[in-house]
Write a protein that holds these residues in place. Structure first.
Motif, PDB file in Angstrom:
ATOM      1  N   ALA A 193      -3.794  -9.411  20.412  1.00  0.00           N
ATOM      2  CA  ALA A 193      -2.410  -9.777  20.079  1.00  0.00           C
ATOM      3  C   ALA A 193      -1.645  -9.991  21.381  1.00  0.00           C
ATOM      4  N   ASN A 194      -0.479 -10.615  21.291  1.00  0.00           N
ATOM      5  CA  ASN A 194       0.355 -10.811  22.469  1.00  0.00           C
ATOM      6  C   ASN A 194       1.653 -10.026  22.299  1.00  0.00           C
ATOM      7  N   ARG A 195       1.711  -8.869  22.962  1.00  0.00           N
ATOM      8  CA  ARG A 195       2.881  -8.003  22.825  1.00  0.00           C
ATOM      9  C   ARG A 195       4.086  -8.562  23.581  1.00  0.00           C
ATOM     10  N   TYR A 196       3.870  -9.432  24.550  1.00  0.00           N
ATOM     11  CA  TYR A 196       5.008 -10.068  25.211  1.00  0.00           C
ATOM     12  C   TYR A 196       5.808 -10.872  24.198  1.00  0.00           C
ATOM     13  N   SER A 249       5.910  -6.632  31.635  1.00  0.00           N
ATOM     14  CA  SER A 249       5.680  -8.073  31.675  1.00  0.00           C
ATOM     15  C   SER A 249       6.439  -8.712  32.835  1.00  0.00           C
ATOM     16  N   ARG A 250       7.670  -8.274  33.061  1.00  0.00           N
ATOM     17  CA  ARG A 250       8.461  -8.831  34.170  1.00  0.00           C
ATOM     18  C   ARG A 250       7.814  -8.538  35.518  1.00  0.00           C
ATOM     19  N   ARG A 251       6.969  -7.522  35.570  1.00  0.00           N
ATOM     20  CA  ARG A 251       6.258  -7.179  36.808  1.00  0.00           C
ATOM     21  C   ARG A 251       4.871  -7.831  36.871  1.00  0.00           C
ATOM     22  N   ARG A 252       4.660  -8.826  36.032  1.00  0.00           N
ATOM     23  CA  ARG A 252       3.438  -9.643  36.007  1.00  0.00           C
ATOM     24  C   ARG A 252       2.185  -8.877  35.575  1.00  0.00           C
ATOM     25  N   VAL A 253       2.344  -7.743  34.929  1.00  0.00           N
ATOM     26  CA  VAL A 253       1.196  -7.053  34.349  1.00  0.00           C
ATOM     27  C   VAL A 253       0.655  -7.928  33.225  1.00  0.00           C
ATOM     28  N   GLN A 259       1.563 -11.316  29.174  1.00  0.00           N
ATOM     29  CA  GLN A 259       2.103 -12.555  29.723  1.00  0.00           C
ATOM     30  C   GLN A 259       1.971 -13.649  28.667  1.00  0.00           C
ATOM     31  N   GLU A 260       2.836 -14.633  28.734  1.00  0.00           N
ATOM     32  CA  GLU A 260       2.846 -15.721  27.760  1.00  0.00           C
ATOM     33  C   GLU A 260       1.486 -16.398  27.658  1.00  0.00           C
ATOM     34  N   TYR A 261       0.765 -16.497  28.782  1.00  0.00           N
ATOM     35  CA  TYR A 261      -0.481 -17.261  28.818  1.00  0.00           C
ATOM     36  C   TYR A 261      -1.712 -16.468  28.365  1.00  0.00           C
ATOM     37  N   VAL A 262      -1.565 -15.192  28.064  1.00  0.00           N
ATOM     38  CA  VAL A 262      -2.717 -14.396  27.617  1.00  0.00           C
ATOM     39  C   VAL A 262      -2.782 -14.472  26.093  1.00  0.00           C
TER      40      VAL A 262
END
Length: 261
Positions: free
Chosen positions: A214-217, A181-185, A106-109
């Motif tokens: 890292a942020n894979r999103y 990510s679209r499923r809020r994982v 998610q963007e915020y992680v």
């Protein structure tokens, strides 16, 4: 059909891979994937002794605040880790807690964030050999609540949610990451769901705490995936790993004091 309520016949015996036997390990075992993380955890223990080192599976036993704690590295991925989990349970582990690394979905992680999931998407490469696809992968409520309470006590913010335990670190398809990510994982890693399933089947407790590297999103938002990870030993990550270790050890002390082990 397997009956996981029945003994496996290897209880208490010398274990082929971890090279431990009954009496070698504590009831609570911290199970990092990374062999390099073992020394960081052991440095916080007292009266430590090295039990075994075989195939990258390193085991120490010591004490934290007078309570017995062991540490065993498991290697990367569900298939390798599941061997270590099974064998540790065979020789007396009653609580397994993984301290690992995750990537944000998610963007915020953000890098350096600490994640304590309350469930996992099962894509670990091992648990499907144990249970059907519709069987859940969840931590023990006692371990999850002890970890989250410990983080609050220490004043450390954590991210909670559903984690995706996957099996292909270098997958190049952006949709591989974006779909979850679209499923809020909230995060992904490679061992936790196998830990949760095996521990539940074997009648022991388990939990997971992970540091975001890292942020894979963000890295998969375009037409190609950026699969890079910055220096894993940079200060931001090292500080968070220390915090994750402290949260875990404080949670273990709490579980002992509340007779949850």
């Amino acid at each position: 059909m397997e009956d996981y309520r029945e003994p496996v016949g290897l209880e208490g015996k010398f274990q082929y891979h971890i090279e431990c036997r009954a009496g070698d390990i504590a009831p609570v075992v911290i199970v990092p994937g990374d062999q390099g993380r073992v020394e960081k955890i052991v440095s916080r223990l007292s009266n430590t002794r090295k039990i075994a080192e075989n195939r990258g599976l390193i085991t120490y036993t010591g004490e934290f605040m007078g309570k017995p704690v062991s540490v065993t590295s498991t290697g990367m991925g569900g298939p390798s880790a599941s061997i270590a989990y099974e064998e540790l349970i065979n020789v007396g582990a009653r609580v397994l807690i993984r301290i690992g690394s995750v990537a944000g979905l998610q963007e915020y992680v953000n890098e350096g964030d600490i994640v304590v999931p309350y469930g996992c998407v099962r894509d670990d490469g091992a648990s499907n050999y144990y249970v059907p696809e519709n069987f859940p992968a969840v931590p023990s409520p006692d371990v999850y609540s002890s970890l989250t309470a410990s983080a609050r006590t220490l004043g450390r913010k954590i991210v909670t949610g559903i984690n995706w335990t996957h099996s292909c670190f270098y997958k190049r398809d952006p949709e591989y990451f974006q779909s979850w990510s679209r499923r809020r994982v909230v995060s992904l890693e490679m061992e936790a769901s196998a830990l949760f399933v095996i521990s539940y089947l074997r009648g022991v407790k388990a939990g997971f705490i992970g540091v975001c590297y890292a942020n894979r999103y963000r890295q998969s938002a375009g037409s190609k995936v950026d699969l890079s990870v910055k220096n894993p030993r940079r200060d931001q990550i090292e500080d968070s790993v220390k915090d994750a270790i402290e949260i875990t050890l404080t949670a273990i002390e709490k579980m002992y004091s509340e007779d949850l082990v």
